[in-house]
Scaffold this active site. Structure first.
Site, PDB file in Angstrom:
ATOM      1  N   GLY A  18      42.314 -19.511  32.538  1.00 26.62           N
ATOM      2  CA  GLY A  18      42.790 -18.261  31.952  1.00 26.62           C
ATOM      3  C   GLY A  18      42.507 -17.098  32.897  1.00 26.62           C
ATOM      4  N   GLU A 102      34.022 -12.796  23.176  1.00 25.29           N
ATOM      5  CA  GLU A 102      33.700 -11.721  22.244  1.00 25.29           C
ATOM      6  C   GLU A 102      34.586 -11.874  21.015  1.00 25.29           C
ATOM      7  OE1 GLU A 102      34.429  -7.959  24.107  1.00 25.29           O
ATOM      8  OE2 GLU A 102      33.948  -6.802  22.315  1.00 25.29           O
ATOM      9  N   TYR A 163      22.637  -4.149  33.221  1.00 27.74           N
ATOM     10  CA  TYR A 163      23.053  -3.715  34.557  1.00 27.74           C
ATOM     11  C   TYR A 163      22.275  -2.467  34.976  1.00 27.74           C
ATOM     12  CZ  TYR A 163      27.214  -6.292  32.902  1.00 27.74           C
ATOM     13  OH  TYR A 163      28.073  -7.205  32.344  1.00 27.74           O
ATOM     14  N   GLU A 211      18.021  -3.250  20.583  1.00 26.28           N
ATOM     15  CA  GLU A 211      18.805  -2.173  19.993  1.00 26.28           C
ATOM     16  C   GLU A 211      18.697  -2.265  18.481  1.00 26.28           C
ATOM     17  OE1 GLU A 211      22.571  -3.181  21.794  1.00 26.28           O
ATOM     18  OE2 GLU A 211      23.183  -4.387  20.085  1.00 26.28           O
ATOM     19  N   HIS A 249      28.384  -3.029  18.927  1.00 32.59           N
ATOM     20  CA  HIS A 249      28.033  -4.435  18.717  1.00 32.59           C
ATOM     21  C   HIS A 249      28.070  -4.764  17.233  1.00 32.59           C
ATOM     22  CE1 HIS A 249      25.615  -4.751  22.719  1.00 32.59           C
ATOM     23  NE2 HIS A 249      26.900  -4.954  22.887  1.00 32.59           N
TER      24      HIS A 249
END
Lengths: 311, 383
Positions: A18, A102, A163, A211, A249
């Site tokens: 893909g 996701e 990151y 979080e 999220h």
């Protein structure tokens, strides 16, 4: 050493042919990952040419393992097929399944993580950036060129915060960085990674990024208090998030009195973890903690030298 | 996505769970007719997606159709915890003998679902759980087998529910699985004087990620209550309106949440959450910027991007494009790092817009955007 992923890891990519799979397989190969095959039942027997390497496509994970000895799979298949992909990989006996996809329905995530657990397959994700052992291997979509090998282990619910911290601490470097994903149900927890980093001789300090939502960070704090001897520095995102609103999220939602950033910060601090108020301050805490480690190691060395002189 | 009580009631009905006769309306006159059809007496209930309706006066028992009309007039337009009441449901009252609590909820710690049940229903279960934890049974459900009669018997036994509730427990699990729900809750589940088990109220949260295989959800679309959120949603943007003055745009949910916190730490308030996501194109960036700029509360905008998959030059290109499409009247602070950052910074430098400035760190960018917003608001007050 590093955790879960090393130079020796042989990686399959489910969904390699893909668009996303192709792009990231190319990046993984460039980062040194030993990608040994793709999996696509409709394209079995073909090969795909990347810059310096030709990668075969297998009809199934089982076939891929038989031909290559693969022990890791990275899953890029669309949400509707992700559960089947992981079940197939677990049934074939893969050791580690990194699920980048996701938007997988929660009922599917519950089923695929339960199935993998029963088969002894570790799942990282879903909805995660994967994991990287800098200089050795990269399974997923974490940019490999913003840091280098080093002494910090990192576990995070968020890709971009991973990151950011990798970049802030690029001069020190990392043993392994694991993005566990921000969904309500994930296969690998903060605690799993804390335990693995505790056992990893290459990791001297652990960074934990959490979080709002759920109580994973509170449980991690209890685990740290009881089982972790290495210094831990943490960062928690979402202090300003209002109750009842999902912040990006699927798992990042404060409901009632639970899941707040404040509660997580307090739990971690009471377990002796230094918690930064911004990513940059967190990086500063890490540098200070490493200096303290070095000073102690230096003092121990001096002491040993003195003892040696006396003897 | 949370459902209204009346939508949850429809799902229950389809799965064979007994619910009272009821109908929904937004008109007091129609409420009178519905009450008449229900036999005169009716419970008039505000339809809002929040708890504590009863305490807020959003539930009234009407003795006759005239009272039902009066109650509906009173409840419609009420504000319950920030949720305006647009519709009321009129339900047939029933003779309650006992009240119970039952739900299936996602349990993140175990990565599965939990059955929660109590013989002390009718009030807030959190209070019961806090006061008398032994009165609330929590039973993990094996995802491989789900809830069949044997499991339901175990749940009912553990919570002290009568055997007649077993059938409802099994059917409620089917609602959870077949509708791709994250939560199904009945509080109270009642036994009537005639010995029937009836779901008097219901709460259902559906999993938005399952939309692709739940085609009929098109009909129960979530209406955004803020027009900016509606606009952002139509463009596929992940946007939440907040009540501050610094517009925030970034990539990745974690980094954007973090950016909001850093702005707040600098003494300003974030005006929104906007995640342009991974691998965002110039178009997405331009759309995001135009949504944030059209918020009249916004006094400065902070763009904080750490390029992983997202390329910073695409982000910069999106900003430049947006500058051609909308007239920028508010200062814009941009911080780009990571993938193609140098090219992105050069693009913005070349455009040289007087209201756009760049910062080299996340903290520095947040400080600058916060200062610009407070300066603008002080100037606004002075003028």
């Amino acid at each position: 050493m590093a955790i879960y992923l090393t130079k020796e890891s042989k990686v399959l990519v489910q969904g390699m042919t893909g668009a996303e799979g192709m792009k990231h397989t190319r990046r993984m190969l460039a980062a040194g990952t030993d990608v040994v095959g793709g999996v696509n039942p409709r394209k079995a027997g073909r090969t795909v040419d990347f810059d310096h390497r030709t990668v075969p496509v297998f009809g199934s994970v089982r076939e891929g393992i038989e031909h290559t000895g693969a022990d890791v799979t990275v899953v890029f298949v669309p949400p509707a097929f992700a559960e089947a992909a992981v079940v197939e990989a677990a049934d074939a006996g893969i050791g580690l399944a990194v699920v980048i996809t996701e938007g997988i329905p929660v009922h599917d995530s519950v089923a695929l993580t339960a199935h993998a657990r029963a088969k002894g397959t570790r799942v990282i994700g879903p909805n995660c950036p994967g994991l990287i052992t800098p200089g050795q291997s990269n399974a997923g979509i974490i940019p490999p060129d913003i840091t280098k090998p080093g002494r910090i282990g990192l576990v995070s619910k968020s890709g971009t915060l991973t990151y950011q911290l990798m970049y802030e601490l690029r001069d020190v470097g990392f043993s392994t960085c694991v993005g566990i994903g921000g969904d309500p149900v994930v296969g690998t927890s903060h605690i799993d990674c804390l335990a693995a980093f505790e056992d990893d001789p290459d990791t001297e300090l652990i960074v934990l990024i959490g979080e709002i939502g759920g109580d994973a960070e509170e449980r991690a704090a209890a685990h740290i208090r009881a089982h972790v001897t290495k210094p831990v520095v943490a960062y928690i995102a979402g202090f300003t998030a209002p109750e009842g609103r999902t912040m990006g999220h699927a798992g990042a939602i404060v409901s009632g009195s639970s899941g707040t950033a404040r509660a997580k910060k307090e739990a971690l601090e009471s377990a002796g973890v230094r918690v930064g108020s911004t990513p940059t301050e967190t990086a500063r805490h890490v540098l200070e903690a490493l200096d303290a480690l070095d000073a102690r190691a230096g003092a121990a060395q001096d002491g040993a030298a003195r003892d040696g002189a006396r003897a | 996505m949370d459902l209204y009580e009346h939508q949850a009631r429809e799902l229950f009905k389809e799965h064979g769970i007994v619910v009272p006769r009821a109908e929904v309306t937004d008109s007091p006159e129609r409420a009178r007719e519905i009450a008449r059809a229900l036999g005169g007496r009716a419970v008039v209930k505000a339809q809002v997606k929040t708890g504590g309706r009863g305490k807020a006066g959003g539930v009234r028992l009407a003795a006759d159709p005239a009272e039902a009309e009066e109650a509906a007039r009173h409840i419609l337009g009420m504000d319950i915890k920030g949720h305006p009441v647009g519709t009321v449901m009129l339900a047939e009252p029933c003779d309650i003998e006992r009240e119970f609590y039952v739900s299936y909820v996602l349990d993140r710690a175990s990565g599965g679902f939990l059955a929660i049940a109590s013989a002390e229903g009718g009030m807030e279960i959190e209070e019961v759980a806090a006061r008398r934890p032994e009165a609330v049974a929590r039973i993990p459900v094996d995802p491989a087998t789900g809830v069949h009669t044997a499991t339901a018997v175990r749940i009912a036994d553990a919570a002290g529910l009568p055997p007649q509730t077993v059938d409802t427990l099994v059917r409620l699990w089917k609602v959870l699985v077949r509708e791709d729900a994250l939560l199904v809750e009945v509080n109270p589940l009642v036994r009537t004087a005639e010995g029937r088990i009836v779901a008097l109220d219901g709460k259902v949260t559906l999993d938005d990620n399952a939309r692709f295989r739940q085609s009929r959800w098109g009909e129960t679309r979530q209406e955004a209550d803020d027009s900016l959120e509606a606009r952002a949603g139509a463009k596929g943007l992940n946007y939440v309106k907040l009540d501050g003055e610094v517009g925030v745009i970034g990539n990745g949910a974690g980094l954007v949440m973090s950016t909001l916190d850093v702005v707040a730490g600098c003494g300003a308030r974030p005006a929104n959450f906007l995640d342009i996501g991974g691998g965002a194109s110039a178009r997405v960036m331009a759309d995001g910027l135009s949504v944030v700029l059209s918020d009249p509360d916004v006094r400065s905008v902070l763009v904080n991007v750490f390029g992983g998959i997202t390329a910073c030059d695409a982000v910069a290109d999106g900003i430049v494009r947006a500058l051609d499409e909308v007239r920028l009247t508010k200062p814009l602070v941009v911080r780009l790092d990571g993938n193609n950052a140098a090219r992105g910074r050069a693009l913005l430098d070349a455009r040289a817009h007087p209201l756009v400035e760049q910062a080299t760190t996340m903290d520095g960018a947040a400080r600058r955007a916060a200062r610009l917003a407070t300066a603008a608001s002080t100037a606004g007050q002075a003028g």
